[in-house]
Design a protein around this motif. Structure first.
Motif, PDB file in Angstrom:
ATOM      1  N   GLU A 187     -10.728  96.399  69.057  1.00  8.35           N
ATOM      2  CA  GLU A 187     -11.044  97.287  70.195  1.00  8.35           C
ATOM      3  C   GLU A 187      -9.786  97.585  71.002  1.00  8.35           C
ATOM      4  OE1 GLU A 187     -14.218  95.435  72.491  1.00  8.35           O
ATOM      5  OE2 GLU A 187     -15.349  95.314  70.610  1.00  8.35           O
TER       6      GLU A 187
ATOM      7  N   ALA B 160      -7.486 100.087  69.173  1.00 12.70           N
ATOM      8  CA  ALA B 160      -7.915 101.496  69.240  1.00 12.70           C
ATOM      9  C   ALA B 160      -7.641 102.078  70.621  1.00 12.70           C
ATOM     10  CB  ALA B 160      -9.397 101.600  68.895  1.00 12.70           C
TER      11      ALA B 160
ATOM     12  N   HIS C 122     -12.489 104.265  64.880  1.00 12.11           N
ATOM     13  CA  HIS C 122     -12.504 104.039  66.331  1.00 12.11           C
ATOM     14  C   HIS C 122     -11.572 104.997  67.073  1.00 12.11           C
ATOM     15  CE1 HIS C 122     -14.063  99.633  65.792  1.00 12.11           C
ATOM     16  NE2 HIS C 122     -14.849 100.545  65.244  1.00 12.11           N
ATOM     17  N   ARG C 123     -10.742 105.729  66.343  1.00  8.87           N
ATOM     18  CA  ARG C 123      -9.904 106.773  66.965  1.00  8.87           C
ATOM     19  C   ARG C 123     -10.276 108.086  66.279  1.00  8.87           C
ATOM     20  NH1 ARG C 123      -8.978 105.336  71.184  1.00  8.87           N
ATOM     21  NH2 ARG C 123      -9.684 107.444  71.468  1.00  8.87           N
TER      22      ARG C 123
END
Ligand code: AQP
Length: 342
Positions: free
Chosen positions: A318, A321, A102-103
């Motif tokens: 979420e 991130a 997610h990064r």
């Protein structure tokens, strides 16, 4: 396996006073069910360090892709690992928990690091050699480059402390070498990361020989049904020289006795029972099952609640991130500038 160049940090209240507030990072693969080796060797320190350092923990799904190629399975295991870490005590108010992919800035940093990393450093990594033997039909490039991605994972956030098990010592040393190579070529940019070990840096598997490992099938799982945990503990290899029930046991070499050290204050008594043959291996295993189930009962309850509410888990990931975005983009901008990417 080689030790990190710098002496490892052991967490104790005395250290807390001595060290400034620094950033800490660690990653765990969603490559299977978390086991007591993960907890005793690393997760316990994740939880302890979140009170003392700015702590960032990643579920490293990019890494897991080197051995897991089933998309649904990976998705499921990623959520399960997040629920497990939260159930074991990670608190999103005190630390940042996120999913590695997610990064995605980390993949750019990894590429940039490959350009300062000699291939020979990667080829000598013990885990690469092991994986090549364990999955000969799937010796993918990711297995070789794994430590470069790991170095990028850590220093993308400029973390300098890395709570891990001792099996990661060689990887950590390589991360330090990569960082040093980068800093030498482009000027001081990253701290050299240092390992933080628990009092149980290597937990042996149920075979009593190899380290407990998801991929070796020698684990005692934390969140499995009680009967499965009972089966796993019962299958443990003990002191192989203790043939008859009346033979004296050797707790120093018995893995069941070793594990008792972490699940009660009275292990000296338990060891004495083994030495004098007052107790047998079966008794000691039964007691260990009870202790493990009792120790993890609150976490198991919390895990069931979290798995019943996937939205809660996904929201934590979420937000994690997103919270890291400014640090990741700042590091990438700095590195691009230093390397001449304009
Ligand atoms: N047996 C162990 N004793 C002490 N620490 C351990 N760790 C793993 N096994 C032991 C530590 O747990 C953290 C997370 O591990 P990981 O999942 O990222 O990778 P791993 O070391 O490769 O763990 P496994 O269970 O052996 O996974 P597979 O089989 O998928 O490779 C790390 O800090 C690790 O040191």
């Amino acid at each position: 396996m080689s030790e990190p160049a710098a002496s490892p940090v052991h967490s104790s209240p005395a250290d807390a006073a001595a060290l400034p507030r620094v950033r800490c990072f660690s990653g765990i693969q969603p490559s299977g069910a978390p086991h007591i080796g993960n907890d005793l060797g690393a997760i316990r320190n994740y939880v302890a360090l979140q009170d003392r350092y700015e702590s960032i923990y990643a579920i490293v799904d990019f890494h897991a892709l080197t051995s897991t190629h089933d998309a649904d399975l990976l998705r499921r295991r990623t959520r399960e690992m997040a629920a497990a870490l939260l159930a074991l005590g990670l608190d999103p108010a005190k630390c940042t928990l996120f999913v590695q992919s997610h990064r995605p800035e980390v993949t750019e940093l990894m590429w940039l690091f490959t350009t300062v990393t000699p291939v020979s450093w990667l080829e000598r990594t013990p885990t690469y050699k092991e994986k090549r033997e364990n999955q000969p039909e799937d010796v993918n490039h990711g297995l070789l480059t794994y430590p470069v991605l790991q170095a990028a994972d850590i220093v993308l956030y400029k973390a300098s402390l890395v709570p891990v098990g001792r099996d990661q010592a060689a990887h950590l040393e390589l991360s330090r070498e990569i960082v040093r190579a980068f800093n030498n070529r482009y000027g001081p940019t990253f701290p050299e990361p240092q390992a933080v070990y628990t009092e149980a840096p290597v937990v042996l598997g149920t075979d009593g020989v190899r380290k407990m490992s998801k991929s070796m099938g020698n684990t005692i799982e934390i969140f499995a049904p009680a009967d499965e945990i009972r089966r796993q503990v019962t299958s443990m290899v003990t002191d192989t020289e203790r043939i008859k029930r009346t033979d004296p046991g050797r707790p120093e070499v018995c893995n069941v006795c070793q594990l008792h050290r972490f699940f009660g204050d009275d292990y000296a008594e338990i060891w004495d029972g083994e030495r004098t043959a007052r107790t047998g291996c079966v008794d000691t295993k039964k007691l260990l099952v009870e202790r493990i189930l009792r120790h993890y009962a609150p976490a198991r309850e919390r895990y069931a609640e979290l798995m019943a509410s996937p939205v809660t888990v996904d929201r934590v990931l979420e937000e994690g991130a997103e919270r890291l975005r400014p640090i990741a983009t700042a590091t990438i901008a700095e590195v691009r500038e230093k390397m001449g990417l304009r």
